[in-house]
Scaffold this active site. Sequence first.
Site: not given
Ligand code: PLP
Length: 396
Positions: A61, A114, A186, A211
């Site tokens: 953790r 998002y 992000d 992603k």
């Molecule tokens: C998918 C996504 C998230 C969230 O990520 P998870 O892995 O689904 O928790 C945050 N920001 C963007 C731009 C995303 O495409």
Amino acid sequence: MSASRPGVSTRAVHSGNAIDHKMVTRPKSLPIYESSVFVYDSLEQVDDYLAGNPDNYMYTRLGNPNSAALEALIRDLEGGEAALFSASGMAAISAALLGRLSAGDHLVASRELYGTTQSLIEKELSRFGIGSTLVDIGDLAAVEAAITPATRLIYTETASNPLVRVSDVPALAKLDRARGVKLLVDNTFLSPALYQPLADGADLVLHSTTKYLNGHSDATGGILVGDAEWVAQARRFQTNAGGSASPFEAWLTFRGAKTLALRMRAHSANAQQLAEALQAHPRVAAVHYPGLPSHPDHELAQRLFAKGCSGMLAFTLHGGLTEVDQLIRRLKHTVFAPSLAGVASSITHPGKTSHRMLSHDVLSELAIYDGTIRVSVGIEDGDDIVADFVQALDSL
Ligand SMILES: *Cc1c(COP(=O)(O)O)cnc(C)c1O
């Protein structure tokens, strides 16, 4: 059980365990360290851990070699001081925000964030006395006007979902530097192979590694990279809140990230080719891709994303939900799946999935209609991707 030979249960627990400490050669690729805890040979080693030796592990953790390897890799690609891997993109975002902000603090965020991020800010952070103002992040005067003495950070995404509006990170960094407000970006839609926000003045970058960084639609994770003090605050929060990733997810993501640059080149070239083909099709009313001169942020994208505009695009049909449903049924290789950035091309319908909670009026204001489809363009052969869309569109 004889005195000289331990019993079968004891041998089952202890035999074979030391194999990796006896090896003459070392593995060429990183093994998976599926261990929840690490063994100390002395109290001295505990002191060494507590003194901060990064090669000393205690409990998964708190840290694990697979997470550490991924953190070192992505830190290098983004050009940051420190990194933290988490169990999901949302776990990383939670650690970044809740590890740093306190009751009475305020943040300014893009109104096109998002959906779950927006929900985290409005439904969770608000309950702990952390305020927010959502703005059109392309309107720098509006961003500046939203900053109050309580504002601690500006939060944006390099490219928005689903219309791929590009944030002017260098301009936002200049705003925020003048006021001592941090900039959180992000970068999930671009990846560090195409853009590194830290080099343009962002303080912290984050990714849903689910992603492009992993890229194969088979592991969930999130990562923060940047300002060492901020990452340490996020790590403290993650230790206390428990959003750490599993070693296997870290290992898969590390493996996936090895081909990031190659994949991003293919995603970008294919998306450009598909965007041009869609734009020429009579059933299509509009195409949103920053690589097209018709996109409102084309020039900004040319300036920021020299190596390609990534694989995300959206288009709007002349028809509505009936035609969208027909298209979903008629596409042969392109699946309908509400996520993005895998090697296989996929589509989703923002109105029915990611943006479902927004009213029809708000959606129209954002230029998201019943006929709007988002495409995550994969790494298949570009001609085959285009042919699949053209045959499906022709049949409408
Ligand atoms: C998918 C996504 C998230 C969230 O990520 P998870 O892995 O689904 O928790 C945050 N920001 C963007 C731009 C995303 O495409």
